[in-house]
Each structure stands twice: as C-alpha cells, then as structure tokens.
Design an enzyme around this catalytic site. Sequence first.
Site, PDB file in Angstrom:
ATOM      1  N   GLY A 215     135.922  31.968   6.336  1.00  0.00           N
ATOM      2  CA  GLY A 215     136.760  31.363   7.627  1.00  0.00           C
ATOM      3  C   GLY A 215     138.142  31.078   7.196  1.00  0.00           C
TER       4      GLY A 215
ATOM      5  CB  ALA B 193     132.383  30.071   8.816  1.00  0.00           C
TER       6      ALA B 193
ATOM      7  CD  GLU C 215     137.442  35.920   7.115  1.00  0.00           C
ATOM      8  OE1 GLU C 215     137.657  37.279   7.495  1.00  0.00           O
ATOM      9  OE2 GLU C 215     136.631  35.174   7.839  1.00  0.00           O
TER      10      GLU C 215
ATOM     11  CD  GLU D  51     132.954  35.462   3.986  1.00  0.00           C
ATOM     12  OE1 GLU D  51     134.798  34.790   5.081  1.00  0.00           O
ATOM     13  OE2 GLU D  51     133.951  35.914   3.240  1.00  0.00           O
TER      14      GLU D  51
END
Length: 259
Positions: free
Chosen positions: A110, A66, A113, A133
């Site tokens: 992300g 992200a 994911e 993360e």
Amino acid sequence: MAYNNILVSVHDQHIGIVMLNRPKQLNALNPELMTELGAALLAFDADEQIGCIIITGNEKAFAAGADIPTMAQFDFAQVYKADFVTKNWETIRQIRKPVIAAVSGFALGGGCELAMMCDFIIAADNALFGQPEIKLGIIPGAGGTQRLPRAVGKSKAMDMILTARTMKAQEAQEAGLVSRVVSLEQLMPECLQAASTICGYSQLAVMAAKESVNRSFESSLSDGIMYERRLFHALFGTLDQKEGMDAFVNKRIPTFKNQ
C-alpha cells in the site's frame, strides 16, 4: 479534525506537508490513517494559499504497506460491504492541486500504491519499492496491478507483483516509477524546491496541466488531445495568461494572481 496518525504543517505559507506518523509500525496504512490523510489533503486543496502538497514518511519508511494485523481479521463480506480501500484510500484522486511523494526507506504494498497515486515521486537513495502482497495470498488492492504497469511496463510489473521482488531507488528511476533520486539529506529540500517552483506558477494553469496529464491515462490519444486543446483554449480567458505573456514580451517576472 484531530490527527493521531499524521503530522500536518505548512511551509513558506504555500506548501502543505503531510507526514505519515506511525513510526513503530513503519507507517503501516490503517483505515484511520487513510481517513486522516484524506481529510488533510481535502483541507489543503480547499485552502487558497496552498499551491502544492507533499506527502512523506520518515527515514526508515514512507509506508511499509497496509496494516496486516488489521486486515487479517476481515472476511469477504466485511471488506465488500465496507468498500475497503475505495472508501478512504481514493480521496487523493479528488485533489486538484499537485501532490508530490517524498519517499525514503520502505514503500511497499500500500505504501508503493500511495506513492503512485501522487503526481510524481522524488525518492531518497535508500528508497525501496515493491508489491509483496502475493506472499500474503492476495494481490495489490489499491491500484498496484494497474498503476505499476503504466509506470514501469508490463514485464517489470509482472516480475515485481508475481515474485514480490523489490526495486531500489535507482532502478525505479530508470524504469520511470520515480522522477528524481537524491541523497536522504536532500530529499525534503529537493521536494520543497520543486513544490516552491510549482507554487510560483499560475494555480489555474498548474491544475489544468495536472488534469490534462491524468486524462491521458483514461482516454484514447485523439480524445486526450482534444481535451488538452480545450483546456489550452480555456486558459486564454484567464488574467494569468495575459500576465504571463505580457511579462514574457516585456522581459519581466510575471506576478500571477490565480485568476
């Protein structure tokens, strides 16, 4: 809709391709990109000519995570009120047609994911998966703690999430996260071939198969079997079932009409 963070194209009339296009940021996933991705996926899903969708990045990165500089500015009230992640990341779950992740380079946070939200992953031999993360004082927030254990098992998922260890393509395949590993040069040809194969089948059967497999992660075995059985029965009411079985009996190639 005008796209600033993705490139959208159609291959051979039936395969939709979405390329994440923030190369300077290694395709870091910001809210604008995810909104555009959702819009592109919904458009392909609504297009009768499209039978399969591929999401890809570039050689260096599928998506390196992200967009941290953007996230660093948020506080709890902002992310909660804005329904951050849920608001636009989850659009992919609405897509009924198959979505293939073509992963090369980094698929971290992300990016990992997003790849796991796709129906299956074909990876280049330079792909690198991870959920780092924990290094930022947070945890995965787009399904990493839920989808990764289902893909690779609790122990390996715990290892990756708690230590931020990354997983190379071959290990990811052996663990069950990745369907196939090919050379970087063969990544898109392999994905296009898989998509083309899917597009050659009855769209109704393909969508039902995807729906049924996804159901297996959300219900007990007995409920999942019953759900599968009802979809199986329902397909006997389609013209494609009649065509497919008649073609088999008469030793010819079926011509499916998606009806």
